[in-house]
Design an enzyme around this catalytic site. Structure first.
Site, PDB file in Angstrom:
ATOM      1  N   ALA A  70       0.808  -1.218   0.000  1.00  0.00           N
ATOM      2  CA  ALA A  70       0.000   0.000   0.000  1.00  0.00           C
ATOM      3  C   ALA A  70       0.841   1.268   0.000  1.00  0.00           C
ATOM      4  CB  ALA A  70      -0.944   0.004   1.196  1.00  0.00           C
ATOM      5  N   THR A  71       2.027   1.226   0.609  1.00  0.00           N
ATOM      6  CA  THR A  71       2.873   2.428   0.599  1.00  0.00           C
ATOM      7  C   THR A  71       3.248   2.803  -0.827  1.00  0.00           C
ATOM      8  OG1 THR A  71       3.763   2.102   2.815  1.00  0.00           O
ATOM      9  CG2 THR A  71       5.108   3.370   1.283  1.00  0.00           C
ATOM     10  N   GLN A 179      -6.225  -0.954   5.765  1.00  0.00           N
ATOM     11  CA  GLN A 179      -6.827  -1.561   6.954  1.00  0.00           C
ATOM     12  C   GLN A 179      -8.282  -1.970   6.755  1.00  0.00           C
ATOM     13  OE1 GLN A 179      -5.081  -2.486   9.368  1.00  0.00           O
ATOM     14  NE2 GLN A 179      -3.254  -1.199   9.364  1.00  0.00           N
ATOM     15  N   SER A 199      -2.654  -3.689   0.726  1.00  0.00           N
ATOM     16  CA  SER A 199      -1.496  -4.509   1.081  1.00  0.00           C
ATOM     17  C   SER A 199      -1.954  -5.915   1.416  1.00  0.00           C
ATOM     18  CB  SER A 199      -0.755  -3.935   2.303  1.00  0.00           C
ATOM     19  OG  SER A 199       0.180  -2.953   1.936  1.00  0.00           O
ATOM     20  N   ALA A 200      -1.259  -6.934   0.882  1.00  0.00           N
ATOM     21  CA  ALA A 200      -1.634  -8.323   1.142  1.00  0.00           C
ATOM     22  C   ALA A 200      -1.436  -8.707   2.595  1.00  0.00           C
ATOM     23  CB  ALA A 200      -0.826  -9.249   0.240  1.00  0.00           C
ATOM     24  N   HIS A 201      -0.409  -8.169   3.241  1.00  0.00           N
ATOM     25  CA  HIS A 201      -0.070  -8.650   4.573  1.00  0.00           C
ATOM     26  C   HIS A 201      -1.015  -8.143   5.665  1.00  0.00           C
ATOM     27  CE1 HIS A 201       2.074  -5.102   6.450  1.00  0.00           C
ATOM     28  NE2 HIS A 201       2.045  -4.714   5.188  1.00  0.00           N
ATOM     29  N   CYS A 326       5.271   1.581  11.598  1.00  0.00           N
ATOM     30  CA  CYS A 326       6.386   2.128  10.837  1.00  0.00           C
ATOM     31  C   CYS A 326       6.883   3.449  11.391  1.00  0.00           C
ATOM     32  CB  CYS A 326       5.988   2.301   9.382  1.00  0.00           C
ATOM     33  SG  CYS A 326       4.391   3.066   9.180  1.00  0.00           S
TER      34      CYS A 326
END
Length: 390
Positions: A70-71, A179, A199-201, A326
């Protein structure tokens, strides 16, 4: 071993996803850009994953631009539209004060390039008001960027209301859905949302892969330009060999998240009740209006403890965070809570607990008394925990 309560930072890998990843590491290891049979197998796996990812938000395969997460997707959405804004004279951007740094920092870069940025503050509930966001939109607004669910508080933002009200405005709408994707399904299906970062994680997939969903509007894709050059992959928007195994895992994680959404939601609701009961009994201040909160996170401040003391007290019992994973090394107060009007000791003492359907309820029930005991022992001797109704 500590109970893992930092799922907003990253979720544990689903065992079914792990199996798919391993299968595509060996023997299906081909480069999806190659024309031989090994490459074709890789390409087929990537296209199947695109379909799985797109289906969650009612998008189409060719609208999924695969990235590292996503970043990168946020950077591609914001910086990738800059040239179009400069060509058309639309140099105004609207966002919120509670965005992730992966949005706020690209916005700061654009500000240095001559763009004007309007940041809308949050209300005490943890939400930004849709009307306030819409009131900031001007004829020269290039982009509106509002996250779906806040990473620190778990509070859902009114992205569907914003999307509906923007209507035929020329402004593009970007949603950082790191999220919320796979958890809060309906808002992201609104076809007025042009760009969605994922984001996958965050959904029990692998780290290192994500996507930017770029929807066509009136048959036209958003006029993005690449920020990574060197091979022309991903429709010319993101060069680099595709990590087939990670992408295949991402696809399955997305499909499972959508298919199992109700059972996952109910499990998280049960866990949240345990945490809320235990910590409100200790006089904790809970940040954000429960009406708008997803059930997999809790942001709170404990009387008599700053966040460092709370984290130290819980070490070895529960793995929690004092904000965005982060940015914890920066040791700065939360910009999200500050925008909500949280001040003083409550701002300095905020910690975040976040969990998932893979968090065992039995382990939560067993860990909570230990957490409470540690936190009580850590407070300064002269501090007094207030009564629950104080």
């Amino acid at each position: 071993m500590s109970l893992y309560l930092d799922s907003h930072a990253t979720t544990p890998l689903d065992p079914r996803v792990r199996e798919v990843i391993l299968r595509h590491l060996d023997p299906s290891f081909g480069n999806a850009g190659s024309t031989h049979e090994f490459g074709q197998r890789g390409k087929d796996a990537v296209n199947a994953a695109r379909d799985q990812i797109a289906r969650v938000v009612h998008a189409r395969r060719h609208e999924v631009v695969l990235t590292s997460g996503a970043t990168e997707s946020n950077n591609l959405a914001l910086l990738g539209l800059a040239a179009h804004g400069e060509r058309t004279g639309r140099r105004h951007l609207v966002s919120t004060e509670i965005e992730h740094k992966a949005v706020l920092e690209p916005l700061a870069v654009l500000q240095e390039r001559g763009f004007e940025v309007t940041l809308v503050p949050a209300e005490p509930s943890g939400r930004v008001a849709a009307d306030a966001v819409l009131a900031a939109v001007r004829p020269d607004t290039l982009l509106v960027s509002v996250m779906q669910v806040n990473n620190e508080t778990g509070i859902a933002q009114p992205v569907d209301a914003i999307a509906a009200a923007l209507g035929d405005s020329a402004a593009f709408l970007h949603v950082d859905a790191a999220q919320g994707y796979g958890k809060d399904l309906v808002p992201l299906t609104h076809d007025r949302i042009d760009l969605i970062s994922v984001s996958a994680h965050k959904i029990h997939g692998p780290q290192g892969v994500g996507c930017l969903i770029a929807r066509r509007r009136a048959g036209i894709l958003p006029p993005l330009e690449p920020i990574i050059h060197g091979g022309g992959q991903e429709f010319g928007l993101r060069s680099g060999s595709l990590p087939v195994a990670l992408i295949a895992g991402f696809g399955l994680a997305a499909e499972l998240a959508a298919d199992e959404r109700n059972s996952r939601h109910q499990h998280c609701v049960r866990l949240k009740k345990h945490f809320v009961r235990a910590f409100t009994d200790l006089g904790a201040a809970l940040h954000g209006d429960a009406e708008f909160a997803l059930p997999n996170a809790l942001n709170m401040s404990l009387p008599g403890l700053d966040s460092d003391q709370a984290l130290e007290a819980l070490a070895g019992v529960a793995a929690v965070s004092d904000g965005a994973a982060c940015t914890t090394i920066c040791a700065t107060a939360s910009h999200v809570l500050a925008s909500m009007g949280v001040t003083g000791a409550e701002l300095d003492g905020a910690v975040r607990l976040s969990w998932s359907h893979l968090t065992p309820e039995s382990e939560v029930v067993a860990a909570i008394p230990k957490m409470v005991q540690r936190l009580q022992a850590a407070r300064a001797p002269h501090d007094v925990w207030p009564a629950p109704d104080a």
